[in-house]
Write an enzyme that holds these catalytic residues in place. Structure first.
Site, mmCIF file in Angstrom:
data_model
loop_
_atom_site.group_PDB
_atom_site.id
_atom_site.type_symbol
_atom_site.label_atom_id
_atom_site.label_comp_id
_atom_site.label_asym_id
_atom_site.label_seq_id
_atom_site.Cartn_x
_atom_site.Cartn_y
_atom_site.Cartn_z
ATOM 1 N N SER A 92 0.861 -1.194 0.000
ATOM 2 C CA SER A 92 0.000 0.000 0.000
ATOM 3 C C SER A 92 0.885 1.228 0.000
ATOM 4 O O SER A 92 1.808 1.331 0.821
ATOM 5 C CB SER A 92 -0.913 0.005 1.233
ATOM 6 O OG SER A 92 -1.452 1.297 1.451
ATOM 7 N N GLY A 93 0.605 2.163 -0.898
ATOM 8 C CA GLY A 93 1.397 3.377 -0.963
ATOM 9 C C GLY A 93 1.216 4.259 0.258
ATOM 10 O O GLY A 93 2.190 4.697 0.884
ATOM 11 N N GLY A 260 -1.973 5.308 -3.126
ATOM 12 C CA GLY A 260 -0.767 5.106 -3.917
ATOM 13 C C GLY A 260 -0.881 3.958 -4.891
ATOM 14 O O GLY A 260 -0.500 4.082 -6.072
#
Length: 353
Positions: A92-93, A260
């Site tokens: 996960s960004g 992201g």
């Protein structure tokens, strides 16, 4: 009778409005040779931790949780397991931006002025990070995760009350269904958040059956967790683009940030269509007005799929440092797959879980 209380040490952060709770101590070391193996053990044997921190009265499903663990890769300075309402995304960004910021700000990773390289190990692999530090504060994080690729194109599903919804399936740390929001009358503004959440819920429930669960290298990654709603592209300069965007997390969460991995998935789809190339940027704007900037890097390959490396740049803010007391005798706490995960006594300082 001895009270069964445990303590978790947390650093709460937010990036683009999405809250990530970084668990820095209070959890026993997890079995597994890699962060991916630790994450899968936690999912199967200790999911009570995720449910506790994302449910009332301890938390909220719109939050995320990042558990700091010992990394396996020699380059990594720390490992982290990501937990969300949908389960355990492999990358996960926004969570990476938050985790890196928390580790630097807390001193767990020593901070240096200027540009600083950080390497973290997510369940998907290494996240290579460039942190910009000004006057002792992390002002931005640029992170490169795993390459994104278009897995399937031209899909459609009949969604009750909404009709036919066309979408493409893209991997960027999880599978995303990429939906053109304008085809369904959405402008992706703040006033549409409730309607977008309802649309996302109905769409994911209808689209999940029959969609692939397999990643070429990571194996079974579970049913479709995300839908990314795409607004119109607008050129803002030479090789620079901007687009309203919204990401739905199943069940029932619309992200405050444009996400992201959602931005990475959008760039992979744009590259597949010849709309963006190496060095170009895409700035995604969430319904709440928060922004992430994606930059296209070089092409890659994942199994048989042409893929794309990219970076995401964003900023995280610290919200709180807290010691959370978990009363295992509280009827609102399900300790059946939680008690054995929590340390009987946690250290006062920040440690790896």
């Amino acid at each position: 009778m001895r009270h069964r209380e445990r303590t978790l040490q947390l650093i709460d952060t937010q990036s683009g409005g999405d809250v990530s709770r970084i668990v820095t101590s209070g959890v026993e070391p997890l079995p597994g040779a890699t962060v991916l193996e630790k994450a899968r053990w936690l999912q199967n044997e200790g999911d009570g931790l995720r449910r506790l921190l994302l449910s009332e009265p301890y938390g909220d499903p719109a939050m995320s949780v990042d558990l700091i663990v010992e990394p396996a890769h020699p380059e990594a300075q720390a490992g982290y397991i990501i937990m969300e309402a949908m389960g355990y995304p492999l990358y996960s960004g926004s969570n990476t931006i938050c985790t890196a910021t928390a580790l630097l700000a807390s001193g767990a990773i020593p901070m240096t002025e200027g540009l600083q390289d950080v390497v973290l190990e997510s369940p998907a692999g290494l996240a290579r990070i460039s942190a910009r530090v000004t006057d002792g504060r992390v002002v931005s994080i640029t992170t490169q995760g795993e390459p994104a690729f278009v897995a399937e194109e031209g899909l459609s599903v009949e969604v009750p009350h909404y009709g036919t919804v066309r979408f493409d399936l893209v991997w960027s740390g999880a599978y995303y269904a990429m939906v053109d929001a304008t085809e369904h009358g959405f402008t992706l503004g703040a006033a549409e958040q409730i309607a977008l959440t309802a649309f996302g819920d109905a769409f994911v429930r209808a689209a999940r059956p029959g969609l692939r669960h397999e990643h070429p290298e990571l194996g079974d990654v579970g049913p479709l967790p995300f839908a990314h709603f795409m607004g119109p592209l607008r050129a803002t300069g030479d090789g620079a683009y901007e687009s309203p965007s919204a990401t739905y997390v199943h069940p029932g969460v619309l992200c405050r940030s444009p996400t992201g991995t959602g931005t990475s998935a959008r760039m992979a789809l744009m590259a597949r269509r010849g709309q963006i190339g190496e060095g170009d940027t895409l700035e995604t704007v969430s319904p709440r007005g928060s922004r992430f900037v994606g930059t296209v890097l070089q092409e890659a390959r994942v199994g048989a799929f042409p893929a794309l490396h990219s970076t995401i740049t964003g900023t995280a803010r610290l919200i709180a440092h807290s010691h959370l007391t978990v009363d295992l005798d509280d009827p609102l706490v399900d300790g059946s797959d939680l008690e054995h995960v929590l340390s009987v006594q946690s250290d006062a300082g920040l440690t790896s879980a």
